[in-house]
Design a protein around this motif. Structure first.
Motif, mmCIF file in Angstrom:
data_model
loop_
_atom_site.group_PDB
_atom_site.id
_atom_site.type_symbol
_atom_site.label_atom_id
_atom_site.label_comp_id
_atom_site.label_asym_id
_atom_site.label_seq_id
_atom_site.Cartn_x
_atom_site.Cartn_y
_atom_site.Cartn_z
ATOM 1 N N ARG A 135 -24.324 22.228 45.910
ATOM 2 C CA ARG A 135 -25.014 21.837 44.689
ATOM 3 C C ARG A 135 -25.871 22.977 44.145
ATOM 4 N NH1 ARG A 135 -24.431 17.722 48.133
ATOM 5 N NH2 ARG A 135 -23.832 15.652 47.334
ATOM 6 N N VAL A 136 -25.618 23.360 42.890
ATOM 7 C CA VAL A 136 -26.465 24.314 42.175
ATOM 8 C C VAL A 136 -26.835 23.638 40.853
ATOM 9 C CG1 VAL A 136 -26.709 26.619 41.193
ATOM 10 C CG2 VAL A 136 -25.293 26.285 43.232
ATOM 11 N N PRO A 137 -27.954 22.929 40.819
ATOM 12 C CA PRO A 137 -28.278 22.124 39.640
ATOM 13 C C PRO A 137 -28.392 22.957 38.364
ATOM 14 C CG PRO A 137 -29.665 21.513 41.496
ATOM 15 C CD PRO A 137 -28.934 22.768 41.900
ATOM 16 N N LEU A 138 -28.109 22.302 37.240
ATOM 17 C CA LEU A 138 -28.398 22.897 35.947
ATOM 18 C C LEU A 138 -29.892 23.180 35.854
ATOM 19 C CD1 LEU A 138 -26.385 20.675 33.420
ATOM 20 C CD2 LEU A 138 -25.691 22.865 34.404
ATOM 21 N N SER A 139 -30.245 24.155 35.044
ATOM 22 C CA SER A 139 -31.655 24.456 34.779
ATOM 23 C C SER A 139 -32.086 23.760 33.496
ATOM 24 C CB SER A 139 -31.865 25.968 34.641
ATOM 25 O OG SER A 139 -31.550 26.635 35.839
ATOM 26 N N GLY A 151 -28.438 31.143 40.711
ATOM 27 C CA GLY A 151 -28.143 30.251 41.827
ATOM 28 C C GLY A 151 -26.656 30.216 42.155
ATOM 29 N N ILE A 152 -25.817 30.256 41.116
ATOM 30 C CA ILE A 152 -24.365 30.270 41.327
ATOM 31 C C ILE A 152 -23.949 31.563 42.017
ATOM 32 C CG2 ILE A 152 -22.158 30.419 40.108
ATOM 33 C CD1 ILE A 152 -23.405 28.426 38.040
ATOM 34 N N GLU A 153 -24.523 32.680 41.577
ATOM 35 C CA GLU A 153 -24.208 33.968 42.220
ATOM 36 C C GLU A 153 -24.590 33.926 43.701
ATOM 37 O OE1 GLU A 153 -23.184 38.154 42.034
ATOM 38 O OE2 GLU A 153 -24.402 37.688 40.278
ATOM 39 N N ALA A 154 -25.766 33.376 44.003
ATOM 40 C CA ALA A 154 -26.200 33.300 45.401
ATOM 41 C C ALA A 154 -25.247 32.434 46.223
ATOM 42 C CB ALA A 154 -27.620 32.751 45.469
ATOM 43 N N ALA A 155 -24.779 31.333 45.629
ATOM 44 C CA ALA A 155 -23.869 30.449 46.360
ATOM 45 C C ALA A 155 -22.524 31.136 46.608
ATOM 46 C CB ALA A 155 -23.662 29.157 45.576
ATOM 47 N N PHE A 156 -22.017 31.858 45.625
ATOM 48 C CA PHE A 156 -20.777 32.608 45.834
ATOM 49 C C PHE A 156 -20.978 33.709 46.882
ATOM 50 C CE2 PHE A 156 -19.001 31.458 41.420
ATOM 51 C CZ PHE A 156 -18.087 30.565 41.948
ATOM 52 N N ALA A 157 -22.109 34.386 46.790
ATOM 53 C CA ALA A 157 -22.385 35.461 47.754
ATOM 54 C C ALA A 157 -22.462 34.921 49.179
ATOM 55 C CB ALA A 157 -23.682 36.179 47.384
ATOM 56 N N ALA A 158 -22.895 33.655 49.299
ATOM 57 C CA ALA A 158 -23.014 33.038 50.623
ATOM 58 C C ALA A 158 -21.704 32.416 51.093
ATOM 59 C CB ALA A 158 -24.113 31.980 50.599
ATOM 60 N N GLY A 159 -20.648 32.537 50.269
ATOM 61 C CA GLY A 159 -19.345 32.103 50.756
ATOM 62 C C GLY A 159 -18.639 31.012 49.983
ATOM 63 N N ALA A 160 -19.269 30.425 48.970
ATOM 64 C CA ALA A 160 -18.571 29.406 48.174
ATOM 65 C C ALA A 160 -17.332 30.030 47.542
ATOM 66 C CB ALA A 160 -19.486 28.831 47.104
ATOM 67 N N ARG A 161 -16.252 29.269 47.448
ATOM 68 C CA ARG A 161 -14.976 29.827 46.997
ATOM 69 C C ARG A 161 -14.566 29.386 45.613
ATOM 70 N NH1 ARG A 161 -14.563 33.596 47.791
ATOM 71 N NH2 ARG A 161 -12.308 33.760 47.586
ATOM 72 N N ALA A 162 -15.200 28.344 45.081
ATOM 73 C CA ALA A 162 -14.810 27.845 43.760
ATOM 74 C C ALA A 162 -15.978 27.106 43.132
ATOM 75 C CB ALA A 162 -13.593 26.927 43.869
ATOM 76 N N LEU A 163 -15.864 26.885 41.825
ATOM 77 C CA LEU A 163 -16.868 26.121 41.084
ATOM 78 C C LEU A 163 -16.155 25.146 40.172
ATOM 79 C CD1 LEU A 163 -20.134 27.241 39.389
ATOM 80 C CD2 LEU A 163 -18.388 26.171 37.969
ATOM 81 N N LEU A 164 -16.609 23.899 40.161
ATOM 82 C CA LEU A 164 -16.136 22.916 39.198
ATOM 83 C C LEU A 164 -17.089 22.933 38.011
ATOM 84 C CD1 LEU A 164 -15.008 19.740 41.175
ATOM 85 C CD2 LEU A 164 -13.696 21.736 40.456
ATOM 86 N N LEU A 165 -16.568 23.333 36.873
ATOM 87 C CA LEU A 165 -17.352 23.440 35.642
ATOM 88 C C LEU A 165 -17.074 22.231 34.776
ATOM 89 C CD1 LEU A 165 -19.091 25.254 33.689
ATOM 90 C CD2 LEU A 165 -16.892 26.137 32.833
ATOM 91 N N CYS A 166 -18.121 21.674 34.178
ATOM 92 C CA CYS A 166 -17.978 20.590 33.216
ATOM 93 C C CYS A 166 -18.323 21.190 31.851
ATOM 94 C CB CYS A 166 -18.923 19.447 33.575
ATOM 95 S SG CYS A 166 -18.356 17.820 33.091
ATOM 96 N N ALA A 182 -18.902 33.634 29.914
ATOM 97 C CA ALA A 182 -18.439 34.976 30.274
ATOM 98 C C ALA A 182 -19.192 35.507 31.482
ATOM 99 C CB ALA A 182 -18.601 35.914 29.082
ATOM 100 N N ALA A 183 -20.499 35.247 31.532
ATOM 101 C CA ALA A 183 -21.294 35.689 32.679
ATOM 102 C C ALA A 183 -20.850 34.975 33.949
ATOM 103 C CB ALA A 183 -22.779 35.444 32.415
ATOM 104 N N LEU A 184 -20.572 33.680 33.847
ATOM 105 C CA LEU A 184 -20.074 32.923 34.996
ATOM 106 C C LEU A 184 -18.758 33.524 35.494
ATOM 107 C CD1 LEU A 184 -19.948 30.489 36.920
ATOM 108 C CD2 LEU A 184 -18.931 29.174 35.043
ATOM 109 N N ALA A 185 -17.873 33.872 34.562
ATOM 110 C CA ALA A 185 -16.591 34.461 34.951
ATOM 111 C C ALA A 185 -16.786 35.773 35.696
ATOM 112 C CB ALA A 185 -15.728 34.670 33.710
ATOM 113 N N GLU A 186 -17.712 36.591 35.221
ATOM 114 C CA GLU A 186 -17.956 37.874 35.895
ATOM 115 C C GLU A 186 -18.475 37.654 37.307
ATOM 116 O OE1 GLU A 186 -17.082 40.884 34.817
ATOM 117 O OE2 GLU A 186 -16.188 39.804 33.125
ATOM 118 N N ILE A 187 -19.349 36.675 37.470
ATOM 119 C CA ILE A 187 -19.876 36.363 38.801
ATOM 120 C C ILE A 187 -18.741 35.917 39.718
ATOM 121 C CG2 ILE A 187 -21.344 34.765 40.090
ATOM 122 C CD1 ILE A 187 -23.195 34.745 37.580
ATOM 123 N N ALA A 188 -17.902 34.984 39.229
ATOM 124 C CA ALA A 188 -16.790 34.514 40.046
ATOM 125 C C ALA A 188 -15.845 35.661 40.385
ATOM 126 C CB ALA A 188 -16.042 33.408 39.307
ATOM 127 N N GLY A 189 -15.592 36.514 39.400
ATOM 128 C CA GLY A 189 -14.698 37.645 39.639
ATOM 129 C C GLY A 189 -15.214 38.590 40.704
#
Length: 386
Positions: A135-139, A151-166, A182-189
């Motif tokens: 869980r990475v709540p909206l701000s 928070g999403i970057e930290a979760a990916f850095a800690a090993g999360a493999r995917a994100l469900l976006l609404c 676009a920023a989210l995509a760069e983080i995931a990439g």
């Protein structure tokens, strides 16, 4: 766009429906919970389904029912988005598409990010696909709800493999900005992660907001992302079962193309017929009229809450017909919808079901007549001591 607001059906006619909205609760309950609307179907959909029934055309869905081309034309008209029909597959519904894609891009036990408050089935879908919810709540900001990119970057850095976006977000109605996507995509990439974007509410983006399909946000988004969508929310077709899984790169297309044929066989024939009719330009005037009605109702709800439920906090949604309302100030506990159901005979969605940030909140479906909306809010307001 200027259009005459669509008129909801009379309540005595609505109570003849057999769907969840009109059958879950007794007739004295006003149902403003599940995401069904109270409007007549778009004429092109009614005509197509009536013709099918007259013909006894109720068999299996063909390999090419026309949904791919119809959606590509719709996306170009409504969003300015070029979709390659060859990179579209259908399935039963959006959550089924999410699960099947998730299974293909994560390993059992991998963590998958969700951004609460968020559509409750997101949590179940992650588990069904073998993942673990992160869980990475909206701000909550002065400008509205936003993705917590740090928070999403930290979760990916800690090993999360995917994100469900609404996108647009349910229940807040937030239309995420192109820059945020676009920023989210760069983080995931950067973390070799994947983003699966549920875009089912996109056709109902209101004036003043600009919907950006995740796959169109950037070249990186096209490489890391999958989109899943349907005509079902905007055109009230949930019972007919047809959703689309869309990709924008060779690699992601291979993932979707590799899904078992059974995934596509789950598409309902009536769902496919209705989707083609919904996405056709002939249904654009109906959709414009729906948007006019929903825009009027989202504004009316603000007025009604201010008048009858002082203390309620509500930000008008950028898309859709779902309102996220904070009733914490009323002192009705973590789940005020329970009290409202018992004492006011109004059925709303329970806020805590959307995650911890939903405590003290309710979700209100305003895809109804102004009269029904007014009566519901007045009933809620009557619970407040004079």
């Amino acid at each position: 766009m200027s259009a005459t607001p669509l008129q909801a059906l009379p309540i005595d006619q609505l109570r003849q429906r057999s769907s969840t909205k009109w059958r879950k609760y007794p007739a004295d309950i006003l149902p403003l919970f599940v995401a069904e609307t109270d409007f007549p179907l778009a004429p092109a959909i009614s005509q197509r389904l009536a013709r099918a029934v007259a013909l006894g055309d109720t068999g299996y869905t063909p390999p090419e029912p026309g949904v791919r081309d119809a959606y590509a034309a719709f996306a170009q008209r409504r969003f300015g988005w070029r979709v390659d029909p060859a990179r579209v597959r259908t399935t039963c519904d959006v959550m089924m598409g999410v699960v099947e894609i998730l299974r293909s891009v994560i390993a059992p036990g991998d963590r998958v990010i969700v951004t609460p408050p968020v559509y409750p089935p997101f949590y179940d879908c992650v588990a069904e696909a073998g993942g673990v919810v992160e869980r990475v709540p909206l701000s909550a900001t002065a400008d509205g709800w936003q993705l917590d990119l740090a928070g999403i970057e930290a979760a990916f850095a800690a090993g999360a493999r995917a994100l469900l976006l609404c996108n647009p977000h349910n229940p807040t109605g937030t239309v995420h900005t192109a820059a945020a996507l676009a920023a989210l995509a760069e983080i995931a990439g950067r973390h070799d992660a994947r983003v699966i974007s549920d875009e089912i509410h996109a056709p109902m983006t209101h004036a003043g907001a600009q919907f950006t399909p995740f796959l169109a946000a950037s070249e990186t988004a096209a490489q890391v992302g999958f989109a899943v969508t349907s005509a079902s929310k905007a055109f009230n077709l949930a019972g007919l079962k047809c959703a689309l899984m869309i990709t924008a790169s060779a690699e992601t297309a291979r993932v979707v193309d590799a899904l078992d044929d059974e995934v596509e066989w789950r598409t309902g024939l009536f769902g496919a017929m209705a989707a083609v009719a919904a996405f056709d330009a002939a249904s654009d005037p109906w959709l414009n009229s729906l948007l006019a009605a929903l825009d009027a109702n989202r504004r009316l709800l603000a007025e009604l809450l201010a008048e009858h439920v002082p203390g309620a906090r509500y930000r008008m949604p950028d898309a859709g017909y779902l309102a996220w309302v904070d009733l914490s100030a009323l002192g009705w506990g973590d789940n005020p919808a329970g009290k409202i159901l018992r004492e006011a005979s109004v059925a709303l969605n329970f806020g805590p079901h959307f995650g911890a940030p939903g405590k003290g909140h309710v979700r209100i479906n305003f895809g109804c007549s102004p009269e029904l909306l007014r009566e519901a809010v007045q009933r809620i307001g009557a619970l407040i001591p004079a």
